[in-house]
Write an enzyme that holds these catalytic residues in place. Structure first.
Site, PDB file in Angstrom:
ATOM      1  N   HIS A 251       0.832  -1.214   0.000  1.00 37.22           N
ATOM      2  CA  HIS A 251       0.000   0.000   0.000  1.00 37.22           C
ATOM      3  C   HIS A 251       0.869   1.267   0.000  1.00 37.22           C
ATOM      4  CE1 HIS A 251      -3.597  -2.329   1.019  1.00 37.22           C
ATOM      5  NE2 HIS A 251      -3.065  -2.769   2.143  1.00 37.22           N
TER       6      HIS A 251
HETATM    7  C1  BDR Z   1      -3.067   1.597   5.060  1.00 35.00           C
HETATM    8  O1  BDR Z   1      -3.404   1.260   6.416  1.00 35.00           O
HETATM    9  C2  BDR Z   1      -2.253   0.874   7.117  1.00 35.00           C
HETATM   10  O2  BDR Z   1      -2.441  -0.358   7.714  1.00 35.00           O
HETATM   11  C3  BDR Z   1      -1.137   0.750   6.116  1.00 35.00           C
HETATM   12  O3  BDR Z   1       0.087   1.170   6.681  1.00 35.00           O
HETATM   13  C4  BDR Z   1      -1.563   1.638   4.983  1.00 35.00           C
HETATM   14  O4  BDR Z   1      -1.121   2.968   5.181  1.00 35.00           O
HETATM   15  C5  BDR Z   1      -3.706   0.574   4.149  1.00 35.00           C
HETATM   16  O5  BDR Z   1      -5.088   0.611   4.273  1.00 35.00           O
END
Ligand code: BDR
Ligand code: CA
Length: 324
Positions: A251
């Site tokens: 992500h």
């Molecule tokens: C986002 O949420 C967090 O768990 C991760 O670091 C990322 O920024 C993904 O939905």
């Protein structure tokens, strides 16, 4: 090539660490400051995680600002089940002989406050500045309230967050970073012109396999490669159990990749609202994807990443992080 000044706002999780590694190994960006927010873990632990990473790559010279300990109006829910109790996959489980592999890190006392760092960077670098956010938008919203004109003058803002045409990962409709502080996200969307949203529509397509991380350690053995193996094991296990995938989504690294090179994604300018009230829908990024002939172009407020060159991005990510 002239490096672009960049500021990164992070909530100290596993994929945040990978995104920081990408930024710090990329000559296109000059990381001027990192601001920290509560999200994946509490803000004090998140600051520690940032320093652990900076120490690993010998970049403790970078300015770090400590930010909001909780969302604007809601309780803090940290992502322990995904990122581990320490936000970095529970690094205290690893030993070399009888020695802890990851010793406690020193954090300087009297860190500056994140809002001040954001505003002063926006003032100093203006249109040249790239802001990349990897966590809930609390710090950015506070900076927008303090100095809206200044924040509006930044060159670009890239947000990892949201889910437009796909389901959420926190609730059926909301992605974690927006869900964690929807009021903050709404302020940011009202203040900043055309932020670029790198959400689950594209990040869920970029899966790094757990085996590949081990293979990369074998091919390029280093403390960084070992750290990536160690901090991603817990994270990969979560995704194996929850989503039955043999790896984990990149992500935050993809958002950083887009800051480096927009060609990794295809963008569509849409009108996006943040749901702040719904009992079942709070934190949803409601994107108007209708293509009506009479749509009001002036209302299109967000550049949404709608498609990704996943394999190209993964090769790029590997070429940078494992050749640090
Ligand atoms: C986002 O949420 C967090 O768990 C991760 O670091 C990322 O920024 C993904 O939905
Ligand atoms: Ca994050």
């Amino acid at each position: 090539m002239k490096a672009r000044p960049c500021i990164i706002d992070t909530d100290g999780g596993v994929d945040d660490a990978l995104a920081l590694l990408l930024a710090l190994s990329s000559p296109e960006l000059e990381v001027k400051a990192i601001t920290v927010v509560a999200g994946n873990t509490d803000v004090v632990q998140a600051v520690k995680n940032v320093y652990r990473l900076l120490k690993l790559v010998s970049r403790e010279d970078i300015l770090v600002g400590i930010g909001a300990a909780r969302p604007l109006k809601r309780a803090l829910h940290v992502g322990k089940s995904i990122h581990g109790a320490d936000g970095l996959g529970e690094l205290d489980q690893y030993y070399d002989g009888s020695q802890l592999r990851y010793k406690d890190v020193m954090v300087p006392s009297n860190l500056p406050e994140a809002t001040g760092v954001l505003v002063s960077m926006a003032k100093e670098y203006g249109a040249r500045l790239t802001l990349v956010t990897l966590g809930p938008l609390t710090n950015i919203a506070l900076a927008c309230q303090e100095a809206p004109e200044c924040m509006r003058c930044m060159g670009e803002m890239i947000i990892m967050g949201g889910a437009i045409r796909v389901p959420g990962n926190m609730t059926a409709v909301a992605e974690f970073n927006i869900w964690a502080d929807p009021e903050a996200a709404a302020i940011v969307f009202e203040t900043i012109k055309h932020p670029l949203l790198v959400g689950l529509d594209v990040t869920s397509e970029v899966i790094m396999s757990a085996e590949r991380v081990y293979e990369l350690l074998r091919l390029h053995p280093s403390a960084i490669a070992q750290f990536v193996v160690d901090c991603t094991a817990f994270y990969a296990e979560f995704y194996r159990e929850a989503d039955n995938i043999g790896g984990f989504p990149l992500h935050d690294p993809l958002a950083m990749g887009v800051a480096i090179n927009r060609q990794f994604v295809r963008l569509e300018r849409l009108h996006v609202d943040i749901e702040t009230e719904g009992k079942w829908t709070a934190g949803a990024t409601v994107g108007d994807t209708r293509r009506r002939r009479d749509r009001d172009e002036s209302g299109l407020n967000v550049d949404v990443a709608v498609a990704v060159e996943a394999e190209a991005f993964k090769s790029f990510f590997e070429s940078r992080v494992w050749n640090f």
